[in-house]
Scaffold this active site. Structure first.
Site, PDB file in Angstrom:
ATOM      1  N   HIS A 227       0.880  -1.187   0.000  1.00 39.64           N
ATOM      2  CA  HIS A 227       0.000   0.000   0.000  1.00 39.64           C
ATOM      3  C   HIS A 227       0.913   1.232   0.000  1.00 39.64           C
ATOM      4  O   HIS A 227       1.637   1.464  -0.955  1.00 39.64           O
ATOM      5  CB  HIS A 227      -0.919  -0.113   1.230  1.00 39.64           C
ATOM      6  CG  HIS A 227      -2.033   0.890   1.314  1.00 39.64           C
ATOM      7  ND1 HIS A 227      -2.393   1.722   0.290  1.00 39.64           N
ATOM      8  CD2 HIS A 227      -2.883   1.187   2.346  1.00 39.64           C
ATOM      9  CE1 HIS A 227      -3.413   2.481   0.667  1.00 39.64           C
ATOM     10  NE2 HIS A 227      -3.721   2.181   1.922  1.00 39.64           N
ATOM     11  N   HIS A 266      -2.455  -2.481  -9.934  1.00 37.30           N
ATOM     12  CA  HIS A 266      -3.519  -1.888  -9.105  1.00 37.30           C
ATOM     13  C   HIS A 266      -4.735  -2.791  -9.090  1.00 37.30           C
ATOM     14  O   HIS A 266      -5.059  -3.404 -10.105  1.00 37.30           O
ATOM     15  CB  HIS A 266      -3.915  -0.493  -9.617  1.00 37.30           C
ATOM     16  CG  HIS A 266      -4.568   0.336  -8.561  1.00 37.30           C
ATOM     17  ND1 HIS A 266      -5.919   0.225  -8.269  1.00 37.30           N
ATOM     18  CD2 HIS A 266      -4.051   1.232  -7.692  1.00 37.30           C
ATOM     19  CE1 HIS A 266      -6.193   1.049  -7.274  1.00 37.30           C
ATOM     20  NE2 HIS A 266      -5.080   1.669  -6.899  1.00 37.30           N
ATOM     21  N   ASP A 317       2.050   5.470  -6.726  1.00 25.69           N
ATOM     22  CA  ASP A 317       3.305   5.490  -5.961  1.00 25.69           C
ATOM     23  C   ASP A 317       4.536   5.656  -6.829  1.00 25.69           C
ATOM     24  O   ASP A 317       5.586   6.065  -6.340  1.00 25.69           O
ATOM     25  CB  ASP A 317       3.426   4.211  -5.123  1.00 25.69           C
ATOM     26  CG  ASP A 317       2.522   4.273  -3.910  1.00 25.69           C
ATOM     27  OD1 ASP A 317       2.536   5.310  -3.239  1.00 25.69           O
ATOM     28  OD2 ASP A 317       1.790   3.310  -3.647  1.00 25.69           O
TER      29      ASP A 317
HETATM   30  N1  CMC Z   1       5.063  -6.245 -10.523  1.00 26.61           N
HETATM   31  C1  CMC Z   1       5.017  -7.368 -11.230  1.00 26.61           C
HETATM   32  N2  CMC Z   1       3.881  -8.069 -11.417  1.00 26.61           N
HETATM   33  C2  CMC Z   1       2.783  -7.576 -10.887  1.00 26.61           C
HETATM   34  C3  CMC Z   1       2.763  -6.385 -10.133  1.00 26.61           C
HETATM   35  C4  CMC Z   1       3.967  -5.719  -9.971  1.00 26.61           C
HETATM   36  N3  CMC Z   1       4.013  -4.593  -9.270  1.00 26.61           N
HETATM   37  N4  CMC Z   1       1.506  -6.139  -9.703  1.00 26.61           N
HETATM   38  C5  CMC Z   1       0.765  -7.122 -10.156  1.00 26.61           C
HETATM   39  N5  CMC Z   1       1.524  -7.995 -10.859  1.00 26.61           N
HETATM   40  C6  CMC Z   1       1.056  -9.211 -11.520  1.00 26.61           C
HETATM   41  C7  CMC Z   1       1.000 -10.358 -10.520  1.00 26.61           C
HETATM   42  O1  CMC Z   1       2.212 -11.062 -10.452  1.00 26.61           O
HETATM   43  C8  CMC Z   1      -0.122 -11.180 -11.112  1.00 26.61           C
HETATM   44  O2  CMC Z   1       0.369 -11.810 -12.258  1.00 26.61           O
HETATM   45  P1  CMC Z   1      -0.129 -13.272 -12.692  1.00 26.61           P
HETATM   46  O3  CMC Z   1      -1.615 -13.135 -12.907  1.00 26.61           O
HETATM   47  O4  CMC Z   1       0.637 -13.552 -13.940  1.00 26.61           O
HETATM   48  O5  CMC Z   1       0.204 -14.162 -11.542  1.00 26.61           O
HETATM   49  C9  CMC Z   1      -1.104 -10.110 -11.608  1.00 26.61           C
HETATM   50  O6  CMC Z   1      -0.289  -8.999 -11.931  1.00 26.61           O
HETATM   51  C10 CMC Z   1      -2.162  -9.708 -10.577  1.00 26.61           C
HETATM   52  O7  CMC Z   1      -1.479  -9.268  -9.407  1.00 26.61           O
HETATM   53  P2  CMC Z   1      -2.024  -9.379  -7.919  1.00 26.61           P
HETATM   54  O8  CMC Z   1      -0.901  -9.220  -6.963  1.00 26.61           O
HETATM   55  O9  CMC Z   1      -2.877 -10.599  -7.792  1.00 26.61           O
HETATM   56  O10 CMC Z   1      -2.984  -8.126  -7.877  1.00 26.61           O
HETATM   57  P3  CMC Z   1      -3.663  -7.514  -6.578  1.00 26.61           P
HETATM   58  O11 CMC Z   1      -4.843  -6.803  -7.064  1.00 26.61           O
HETATM   59  O12 CMC Z   1      -3.827  -8.534  -5.522  1.00 26.61           O
HETATM   60  O13 CMC Z   1      -2.536  -6.517  -6.032  1.00 26.61           O
HETATM   61  C11 CMC Z   1      -1.148  -4.670  -5.797  1.00 26.61           C
HETATM   62  C12 CMC Z   1      -2.507  -5.170  -6.302  1.00 26.61           C
HETATM   63  C13 CMC Z   1      -1.141  -3.157  -5.925  1.00 26.61           C
HETATM   64  C14 CMC Z   1      -0.956  -5.053  -4.330  1.00 26.61           C
HETATM   65  C15 CMC Z   1      -0.025  -5.291  -6.675  1.00 26.61           C
HETATM   66  O14 CMC Z   1      -0.170  -4.838  -7.991  1.00 26.61           O
HETATM   67  C16 CMC Z   1       1.342  -4.999  -6.129  1.00 26.61           C
HETATM   68  O15 CMC Z   1       1.829  -5.719  -5.255  1.00 26.61           O
HETATM   69  N6  CMC Z   1       2.014  -3.893  -6.618  1.00 26.61           N
HETATM   70  C17 CMC Z   1       3.298  -3.503  -6.108  1.00 26.61           C
HETATM   71  C18 CMC Z   1       3.123  -2.682  -4.841  1.00 26.61           C
HETATM   72  C19 CMC Z   1       2.542  -1.316  -5.120  1.00 26.61           C
HETATM   73  O16 CMC Z   1       2.956  -0.622  -6.023  1.00 26.61           O
HETATM   74  N7  CMC Z   1       1.590  -0.915  -4.272  1.00 26.61           N
HETATM   75  C20 CMC Z   1       0.902   0.371  -4.383  1.00 26.61           C
HETATM   76  C21 CMC Z   1      -0.510   0.180  -4.761  1.00 26.61           C
HETATM   77  S1  CMC Z   1      -1.353   1.646  -5.353  1.00 26.61           S
HETATM   78  C22 CMC Z   1      -1.337   2.774  -4.090  1.00 26.61           C
HETATM   79  C23 CMC Z   1      -1.785   2.284  -2.783  1.00 26.61           C
HETATM   80  O17 CMC Z   1      -2.841   1.688  -2.666  1.00 26.61           O
HETATM   81  O18 CMC Z   1      -1.068   2.552  -1.834  1.00 26.61           O
END
Ligand code: CMC
Length: 385
Positions: A227, A266, A317
């Site tokens: 987050h 996201h 971010d």
């Molecule tokens: N880098 C590489 N792959 C990614 C990323 C990333 N940052 N984010 C998502 N993916 C891939 C993930 O590996 C998965 O791929 P596959 O379907 O092939 O296994 C797919 O995209 C779906 O990802 P998820 O983790 O299941 O998606 P989620 O909705 O549970 O998570 C998230 C959303 C924001 C936690 C995630 O994208 C993430 O961990 N991002 C990096 C951390 C980040 O930047 N956080 C800030 C979020 S926005 C501002 C806030 O809320 O604070």
């Protein structure tokens, strides 16, 4: 998954991470993930980004309306006067700095500030909430000054919130571009639907716990790297990559090692994060003013390389990181800065929750064993594990 019979039938399968679950109604912000649109109380963030201030954004979130001139100057005055901390809380900061992260210190500060507030009826809660918005900015600046052994700079209530924060942090006069840049950041991050920290604030408020308990929950939730903590990690990556030419190899390795790239992805946005373009443009402007385009170009190239390999969006971010960095904010203050903005939304949500409260209490599906045989301690075999 095979489940005990009596559980399997009665409780539906949960949605992991509550994805797509609508947990409540709100009049505050709306996030259209399919089109990449964010609105505060119906006002498009693209319009607010161009021509408003953090103070005006708070008016919108607290009043659900655009302020009159009088209302805006009252808000500016009130938040200015709120940028003061009780001496005892300054002592708490003094004791904690250097021993724990700024975000942990901030969580304790928010909790401690609650001890200096009286219980008031719901109709009088908004001024208390606003006080917290002002105090968090002062606390963040103070955490930095105290750990650096620098003298504390008192707030100047005559100045705008963004300008005064930069002055309290750095001890000198910020430039017009710097003030605009921080204002933009504070506006864009002020609210965002039922993000994790806002949701935790509402869950806490839903028990009718007090405002400071709800905001303490929110600060703790924001601190995680999935987050609010992602901005700091995104900056570490940009600095490690160092120059645009290194981005391709770095990102290739990250994907090969199945690393999550911070600042990307996201849960709600599918096409673009509504805030990205504003942060990106402002980063370019600030980098130009600082004569440090390498940071901007490196960030841009990282973004290009990520998007080339996977269709994940660039989230708020990512460009927040170089923007704050170029404003001279140390990276471990990035998440506290996020809190300094989001506290506007958190407090507005807590007020909204109290106005139409019902305890937030979902269920969990039990997937463990049932009907196990209990053996009193004295009869248990020592070799159980
Ligand atoms: N880098 C590489 N792959 C990614 C990323 C990333 N940052 N984010 C998502 N993916 C891939 C993930 O590996 C998965 O791929 P596959 O379907 O092939 O296994 C797919 O995209 C779906 O990802 P998820 O983790 O299941 O998606 P989620 O909705 O549970 O998570 C998230 C959303 C924001 C936690 C995630 O994208 C993430 O961990 N991002 C990096 C951390 C980040 O930047 N956080 C800030 C979020 S926005 C501002 C806030 O809320 O604070």
């Amino acid at each position: 998954m095979s489940l005990p019979k009596d559980n399997k039938d009665s409780i539906p399968e949960p949605t992991k991470g509550l994805e797509g679950i609508v947990a409540a109604d709100t009049n505050l912000s709306s996030v259209n993930g399919e089109k990449g649109i964010l609105r505060y109380c119906g006002f498009n963030i693209d319009d607010l980004a161009l021509d408003t201030t953090f103070e005006e954004t708070i008016c919108i979130l607290y009043d659900y309306e655009l302020p009159t001139e009088d209302r805006l100057s009252e808000m500016t005055k009130n938040i200015g006067e709120a940028r003061v901390l009780p001496d005892e809380v300054v002592e708490v900061i003094t004791k904690l700095v250097g021993k724990t992260s700024p975000m942990s210190t901030l969580r304790t500060v928010v909790s401690a500030l609650g001890h200096y507030e009286k219980n008031v009826p719901l109709s009088e809660l908004a001024p208390k909430a606003l006080r917290l918005v002002g105090q968090i900015a002062t606390a963040v600046a103070m955490i930095h000054r105290l750990r650096e052994g620098l003298p504390i700079i008192k707030a100047d209530p005559e100045r705008g919130h963004a300008e005064d924060f930069l002055r309290m942090l750095h001890g000198d006069e910020p430039s017009k571009i710097q003030i605009n840049a921080l204002n933009l950041y504070l506006i864009l991050l002020a609210d965002h639907g039922f993000n994790a920290s806002t949701f935790s604030a509402r869950v806490t408020a839903g028990t009718l716990a007090n405002l400071h308990s709800a905001i303490t929950s929110a600060v703790g939730t924001l601190s995680g790297p999935l987050h609010g903590g992602a901005n700091e990690k995104a900056m570490d990556m940009i600095l490690e990559v160092g120059k645009p030419e290194n981005a391709s190899e770095y990102i290739e390795n990250a994907f090969n090692n199945k690393q999550k790239i911070m600042g990307f992805g996201h849960r709600v946005y599918k096409v673009d994060d509504a805030r990205r373009i504003h942060l990106k443009n402002m980063t370019e402007l600030v980098c130009k003013e600082n004569g440090n385009m390498e940071i901007y170009r490196t960030a841009e190239e990282i973004e290009r390389q990520v998007r080339k390999r996977k269709s994940i969006i660039t989230n708020v971010d990512f460009y927040s990181a170089p923007l704050l960095y170029e404003l001279g904010i140390p990276t471990d203050l990035f998440t506290p800065l996020f809190a300094m903005s989001r506290v506007a939304g958190w407090t507005a949500h807590v007020l909204e929750q109290y106005k139409n409260n019902r305890l937030i209490r979902p269920r969990a599906r039990y997937v463990g064993q049932i009907d196990r045989t209990f053996t009193p301690l004295q009869h248990r075999s020592e070799k159980r594990f």
